[in-house]
Design a protein around this motif. Structure first.
Motif, mmCIF file in Angstrom:
data_model
loop_
_atom_site.group_PDB
_atom_site.id
_atom_site.type_symbol
_atom_site.label_atom_id
_atom_site.label_comp_id
_atom_site.label_asym_id
_atom_site.label_seq_id
_atom_site.Cartn_x
_atom_site.Cartn_y
_atom_site.Cartn_z
ATOM 1 N N VAL A 1 0.862 -1.176 0.000
ATOM 2 C CA VAL A 1 0.000 0.000 0.000
ATOM 3 C C VAL A 1 0.898 1.226 0.000
ATOM 4 N N ASN A 2 0.568 2.204 -0.846
ATOM 5 C CA ASN A 2 1.285 3.475 -0.797
ATOM 6 C C ASN A 2 0.281 4.618 -0.784
ATOM 7 N N GLN A 3 0.776 5.808 -0.629
ATOM 8 C CA GLN A 3 -0.108 6.972 -0.585
ATOM 9 C C GLN A 3 0.348 7.998 -1.598
ATOM 10 N N ASN A 4 -0.618 8.730 -2.132
ATOM 11 C CA ASN A 4 -0.346 9.816 -3.074
ATOM 12 C C ASN A 4 -1.140 11.035 -2.642
ATOM 13 N N ALA A 5 -0.461 12.142 -2.547
ATOM 14 C CA ALA A 5 -1.158 13.402 -2.262
ATOM 15 C C ALA A 5 -1.773 13.910 -3.556
ATOM 16 N N TYR A 6 -2.957 14.508 -3.439
ATOM 17 C CA TYR A 6 -3.593 15.067 -4.623
ATOM 18 C C TYR A 6 -4.164 16.443 -4.309
ATOM 19 N N THR A 7 -4.319 17.206 -5.374
ATOM 20 C CA THR A 7 -4.937 18.518 -5.305
ATOM 21 C C THR A 7 -5.990 18.586 -6.395
ATOM 22 N N GLN A 8 -7.204 18.998 -6.024
ATOM 23 C CA GLN A 8 -8.302 19.090 -6.982
ATOM 24 C C GLN A 8 -8.867 20.498 -6.911
ATOM 25 N N THR A 9 -8.918 21.177 -8.050
ATOM 26 C CA THR A 9 -9.432 22.539 -8.104
ATOM 27 C C THR A 9 -10.746 22.556 -8.872
ATOM 28 N N VAL A 10 -11.760 23.174 -8.266
ATOM 29 C CA VAL A 10 -13.062 23.338 -8.898
ATOM 30 C C VAL A 10 -13.262 24.826 -9.160
ATOM 31 N N ASN A 11 -13.502 25.173 -10.409
ATOM 32 C CA ASN A 11 -13.655 26.578 -10.792
ATOM 33 C C ASN A 11 -15.109 26.878 -11.139
ATOM 34 N N SER A 12 -15.553 28.066 -10.781
ATOM 35 C CA SER A 12 -16.847 28.587 -11.218
ATOM 36 C C SER A 12 -16.632 30.047 -11.590
ATOM 37 N N ARG A 13 -17.672 30.709 -12.073
ATOM 38 C CA ARG A 13 -17.517 32.120 -12.454
ATOM 39 C C ARG A 13 -17.212 32.999 -11.258
ATOM 40 N N ALA A 14 -17.782 32.668 -10.111
ATOM 41 C CA ALA A 14 -17.625 33.521 -8.925
ATOM 42 C C ALA A 14 -16.339 33.245 -8.157
ATOM 43 N N SER A 15 -15.939 31.974 -8.092
ATOM 44 C CA SER A 15 -14.758 31.647 -7.283
ATOM 45 C C SER A 15 -14.203 30.295 -7.701
ATOM 46 N N SER A 16 -13.150 29.936 -7.024
ATOM 47 C CA SER A 16 -12.591 28.593 -7.206
ATOM 48 C C SER A 16 -12.261 28.016 -5.841
ATOM 49 N N MET A 17 -12.294 26.700 -5.774
ATOM 50 C CA MET A 17 -12.025 26.020 -4.515
ATOM 51 C C MET A 17 -11.003 24.915 -4.782
ATOM 52 N N THR A 18 -10.045 24.781 -3.899
ATOM 53 C CA THR A 18 -9.031 23.751 -4.044
ATOM 54 C C THR A 18 -9.118 22.795 -2.872
ATOM 55 N N LYS A 19 -9.154 21.516 -3.189
ATOM 56 C CA LYS A 19 -9.222 20.475 -2.169
ATOM 57 C C LYS A 19 -7.912 19.701 -2.183
ATOM 58 N N HIS A 20 -7.329 19.517 -1.017
ATOM 59 C CA HIS A 20 -6.102 18.749 -0.867
ATOM 60 C C HIS A 20 -6.437 17.477 -0.100
ATOM 61 N N GLY A 21 -5.832 16.393 -0.486
ATOM 62 C CA GLY A 21 -6.101 15.147 0.213
ATOM 63 C C GLY A 21 -5.039 14.103 -0.068
ATOM 64 N N ILE A 22 -5.238 12.951 0.540
ATOM 65 C CA ILE A 22 -4.329 11.818 0.353
ATOM 66 C C ILE A 22 -5.158 10.627 -0.089
ATOM 67 N N GLU A 23 -4.699 9.968 -1.140
ATOM 68 C CA GLU A 23 -5.348 8.764 -1.643
ATOM 69 C C GLU A 23 -4.409 7.590 -1.376
ATOM 70 N N TYR A 24 -4.966 6.504 -0.859
ATOM 71 C CA TYR A 24 -4.196 5.301 -0.569
ATOM 72 C C TYR A 24 -4.474 4.270 -1.653
ATOM 73 N N ASN A 25 -3.422 3.640 -2.167
ATOM 74 C CA ASN A 25 -3.526 2.682 -3.262
ATOM 75 C C ASN A 25 -2.964 1.333 -2.841
ATOM 76 N N GLY A 26 -3.669 0.266 -3.201
ATOM 77 C CA GLY A 26 -3.211 -1.089 -2.918
ATOM 78 C C GLY A 26 -2.776 -1.784 -4.200
ATOM 79 N N TYR A 27 -1.686 -2.539 -4.124
ATOM 80 C CA TYR A 27 -1.109 -3.212 -5.288
ATOM 81 C C TYR A 27 -0.764 -4.657 -4.955
ATOM 82 N N ILE A 28 -0.792 -5.506 -5.989
ATOM 83 C CA ILE A 28 -0.247 -6.862 -5.912
ATOM 84 C C ILE A 28 0.944 -6.892 -6.858
ATOM 85 N N ARG A 29 2.059 -7.471 -6.405
ATOM 86 C CA ARG A 29 3.258 -7.546 -7.240
ATOM 87 C C ARG A 29 3.378 -8.953 -7.831
#
Length: 173
Positions: free
Chosen positions: A93-121
């Motif tokens: 399992v590893n983690q990746n930080a992400y940033t998501q920006t939502v834009n509208s005419r009046a403003s924009s909002m940015t969400k920061h978070g961490i997503e965890y991913n599972g893998y089989i090798r």
């Protein structure tokens, strides 16, 4: 003991589209029996709903033939290549930080978070199994997959899942 393990890794369509597809089934059935040749539209709505509801990413592992198939599954049809492996060397399992920006005419909002991913090798190739914002949910699902692999190991293969799931994430405080 099963020779084949099937894992649904993710749905192809987001939840809101799957909910709309469920809602289209009832009008589709109603149009099948409506007058004025509306049955074709009803049949189309039902087929579209079934397409949306059955589309998902899957991973199939055949422990006897030592193959895995990472594919898109839609109503029983599979799209993807089968690969051969010699050894399943582990899970992590590893983690990746992400940033998501939502834009509208009046403003924009940015969400920061961490997503965890599972893998089989498989040998030297890592196959993505699942993603989630909760590390606990990812670890719980990975442990279920690990138990399924441990319980279904065929004696003629060289599969070894004797180690714990490697955790490459930062320690939560």
């Amino acid at each position: 003991m099963k020779a084949r393990i099937d894992i649904t890794t993710a749905y192809y369509f987001p939840l809101i589209i799957r909910i709309v597809a469920v809602g289209l089934i009832v009008p589709g059935v109603a149009l099948l029996f409506a007058p004025l040749n509306w049955w074709m539209i009803g049949l189309l709505l039902i087929l579209l709903s079934l397409f949306v509801l059955t589309a998902r990413y899957r991973l199939s592992i055949n422990l006897v033939k030592q193959t895995y198939h990472d594919h898109l599954w839609i109503a029983g049809f599979e799209k993807g290549e089968k690969n051969h492996f010699d050894v399943i060397t582990g899970m992590f399992v590893n983690q990746n930080a992400y940033t998501q920006t939502v834009n509208s005419r009046a403003s924009s909002m940015t969400k920061h978070g961490i997503e965890y991913n599972g893998y089989i090798r498989f040998d030297e190739e890592d196959v993505h199994v699942l993603s989630d914002d909760s590390k606990k949910r990812v670890m719980r699902k990975m442990k279920k997959i690990q138990e399924a692999l441990k319980g279904n190991i065929v004696s003629s293969t060289t599969i070894q899942i004797n180690s714990d799931i490697a955790d490459y994430t930062k320690v939560e405080s």
